[in-house]
Enzyme design. Structure first.
Site, PDB file in Angstrom:
ATOM      1  CB  ILE A 275      78.471  15.173  36.895  1.00 25.87           C
ATOM      2  CG1 ILE A 275      79.038  16.526  36.978  1.00 25.87           C
ATOM      3  CG2 ILE A 275      78.673  14.591  35.609  1.00 25.87           C
ATOM      4  CD1 ILE A 275      80.422  16.784  36.455  1.00 25.87           C
ATOM      5  CB  THR A 276      75.715  11.263  40.182  1.00 24.67           C
ATOM      6  OG1 THR A 276      76.965  11.368  40.736  1.00 24.67           O
ATOM      7  CG2 THR A 276      74.995   9.974  40.282  1.00 24.67           C
TER       8      THR A 276
ATOM      9  CD  GLN B 229      87.385   6.238  31.884  1.00 24.11           C
ATOM     10  OE1 GLN B 229      88.427   6.867  32.296  1.00 24.11           O
ATOM     11  NE2 GLN B 229      87.426   5.337  31.116  1.00 24.11           N
ATOM     12  CB  ILE B 230      83.276  12.293  34.833  1.00 22.26           C
ATOM     13  CG1 ILE B 230      82.262  11.565  33.875  1.00 22.26           C
ATOM     14  CG2 ILE B 230      83.042  13.645  35.068  1.00 22.26           C
ATOM     15  CD1 ILE B 230      80.783  11.734  34.011  1.00 22.26           C
TER      16      ILE B 230
ATOM     17  NE  ARG C 135      76.311  14.401  24.742  1.00 24.06           N
ATOM     18  CZ  ARG C 135      76.175  13.719  25.998  1.00 24.06           C
ATOM     19  NH1 ARG C 135      74.806  13.676  26.472  1.00 24.06           N
ATOM     20  NH2 ARG C 135      76.935  12.839  26.509  1.00 24.06           N
TER      21      ARG C 135
ATOM     22  N   GLY D 195      84.263  10.649  43.497  1.00 25.85           N
ATOM     23  CA  GLY D 195      84.351   9.809  42.411  1.00 25.85           C
ATOM     24  C   GLY D 195      85.533   9.931  41.593  1.00 25.85           C
TER      25      GLY D 195
ATOM     26  CG  HIS E  35      70.971  15.332  31.489  1.00 28.86           C
ATOM     27  ND1 HIS E  35      71.322  15.730  30.163  1.00 28.86           N
ATOM     28  CD2 HIS E  35      71.630  14.334  31.971  1.00 28.86           C
ATOM     29  CE1 HIS E  35      72.479  15.148  29.957  1.00 28.86           C
ATOM     30  NE2 HIS E  35      72.636  14.327  31.046  1.00 28.86           N
TER      31      HIS E  35
ATOM     32  NE  ARG F  30      70.955  10.934  31.301  1.00 26.83           N
ATOM     33  CZ  ARG F  30      70.671  11.018  30.069  1.00 26.83           C
ATOM     34  NH1 ARG F  30      69.527  10.891  29.444  1.00 26.83           N
ATOM     35  NH2 ARG F  30      71.800  11.505  29.514  1.00 26.83           N
TER      36      ARG F  30
ATOM     37  CG  ASP G  36      86.475   6.349  43.771  1.00 31.25           C
ATOM     38  OD1 ASP G  36      85.978   6.869  42.826  1.00 31.25           O
ATOM     39  OD2 ASP G  36      86.169   4.980  44.251  1.00 31.25           O
TER      40      ASP G  36
END
Length: 318
Positions: free
Chosen positions: A118-119, A12-13, A151, A9, A175, A88, A33
Site C-alpha cells: 500500500i506504500t 494509521q493504515i 472513490r 507499519g 495510482h 507521490r 513496526d
C-alpha cells in the site's frame, strides 16, 4: 488452523487494518513496526476490545521480523506518508530505502506469503518490492485500483443521489493523476453512464470534475488532514484483497499487478482487473478498451515507466 496476517507499519493504515481484520475475525494479526511501542500499544488496545466485539483472534505488536515468520498474508504500509504539497514521486527516494529492508525481512521469514503493498508511490514501490524480495510475481500485488474505484463510485453516488451498491465501475492504470476511469464499464442502477448523461441527470462537465476529483482523491485528504494521508478507505481495500486470497473467493478486483504482455504491456506493474484466489493473482482480466481509453492507459503506463526509471537512478540494483 488460523491464518496469520502480518502488517508491516503500525501507523494509521496499519492500525486500521488490524482493527478491521479483528472485527472480521479473518486471521491472527502481527503488527510490526520499527517503533516497537507503537505496534505493541495498538495491538493491545484492539485486543482489549475483543470481549465487546466478540472476536477471537490473537494480536501482537513487535519490532522483530522473527515474530512475523510463516505469515499467510503480509500487508505493507511502512513508509513516509505524503505531506501537503508533496507529490507521490517526492516520496520515492525515502520509501525505496524502507522497502528494501522490508523485502529482505519478508524473504527471510515468509517467502510463501501473499504480499499486498500500500506504500506510495504505489506502482513503483510494488515493482521494487518484487525485485528486492524475489518473491513470485503472482504473489506480490499493489492496492490502488480498489481505492480509486471506490472513490469514483462514492463521488458518483453523491452527485446522482444513488446508493453506492447500485453503481458498478472501476479504474485502470497507475495510482494517481493518470488513472483511467472506465466509463464504458460504468453502470448506474444497471444503466450505462452515457444514458445518464443523455438524460441530462449528469453533464459531461460534471463527470469530468468527478474523474479529476478521483485522480486527486488522496491529495484532497492530505490537504484537509495536514499531518497525514488517507487511511480508512485504503485499509478497507487492503482487507478486501487479503480476504479474497485467504478464503479463495476468486473476486475480480482492480489491483496493481504484474503484466507480461497483457494490454500490450510487458514487465511492469499496473492497475488492471485481476482474479485473486488462494494462488494469489490467478488471472489478469483483459477487457476491451475504447481508443480513447487505450490512449489514456498508455499515458498512465508511460508515467509509471518514467518513475521506475527514476527509481533505477536512485538504486541501480533495480
Amino acid at each position: 488452523m488460523k491464518k496469520k496476517i502480518t502488517l508491516i507499519g503500525a501507523g494509521q493504515i496499519g492500525g486500521t487494518l488490524a482493527h478491521l481484520i479483528a472485527l472480521k475475525g479473518l486471521a491472527d494479526v502481527v503488527l510490526f513496526d520499527v517503533a516497537e511501542g507503537l505496534a505493541k500499544g495498538k495491538a493491545l488496545d484492539i485486543a482489549q476490545s475483543s470481549p465487546i466485539e466478540e472476536f477471537n483472534i490473537n494480536l501482537r505488536g513487535t519490532n522483530n521480523y522473527k515474530d512475523t515468520e510463516n505469515s499467510d498474508v503480509i500487508i505493507i504500509t511502512a513508509g513516509v506518508p505524503r505531506k501537503p504539497g508533496m507529490s507521490r514521486d517526492d516520496l520515492l527516494g525515502i520509501n525505496l530505502k524502507i522497502i528494501k529492508e522490508v523485502a529482505q525481512g519478508i524473504k527471510d521469514t515468509s517467502p510463501n506469503a501473499f504480499v499486498i503493498c500500500i506504500t506510495n508511490p504505489l506502482d513503483i514501490i510494488v515493482m521494487a518490492l518484487q525485485k528486492y524480495s524475489g518473491l513470485p510475481k503472482n504473489k506480490v500485488v499493489g492496492m490502488a485500483g480498489i481505492l480509486d474505484s471506490s472513490r469514483f463510485i462514492y463521488f458518483l453516488s453523491q452527485k446522482l443521489n444513488v446508493e453506492v451498491r447500485n453503481i458498478k465501475s472501476f479504474v485502470l492504470g497507475g495510482h494517481g493523476d493518470t488513472m483511467v476511469a472506465m466509463l464504458n464499464y460504468t453502470k448506474i442502477n444497471g444503466e450505462p453512464i452515457e444514458n445518464i448523461i443523455k438524460s441530462g441527470k449528469l453533464s459531461s462537465e460534471e463527470l469530468n470534475k468527478i474523474i479529476e476529483r478521483t485522480q486527486k482523491g488522496g491529495a484532497e485528504i492530505v490537504k484537509y488532514l495536514e499531518k497525514g494521508s488517507a487511511f480508512y478507505a485504503p485499509a478497507s481495500a487492503g482487507v478486501e484483497m487479503a480476504e479474497s486470497y485467504i478464503k479463495d473467493l476468486k473476486k475480480e478486483l482492480p489491483c496493481a499487478a504484474y503484466l507480461n504482455g497483457e494490454y500490450g504491456v510487458k514487465d511492469i506493474y499496473a492497475g488492471v482487473p485481476v482474479i485473486i484466489g488462494k494462488n494469489g493473482v490467478e488471472k489478469v482480466i483483459e477487457i476491451k478498451l475504447l481508443q480513447e481509453e487505450e490512449k489514456k492507459f498508455e499515458k498512465s503506463i508511460k508515467a509509471v515507466q518514467d518513475l521506475f526509471n527514476a527509481a533505477k537512478k536512485i538504486d541501480s540494483s533495480l
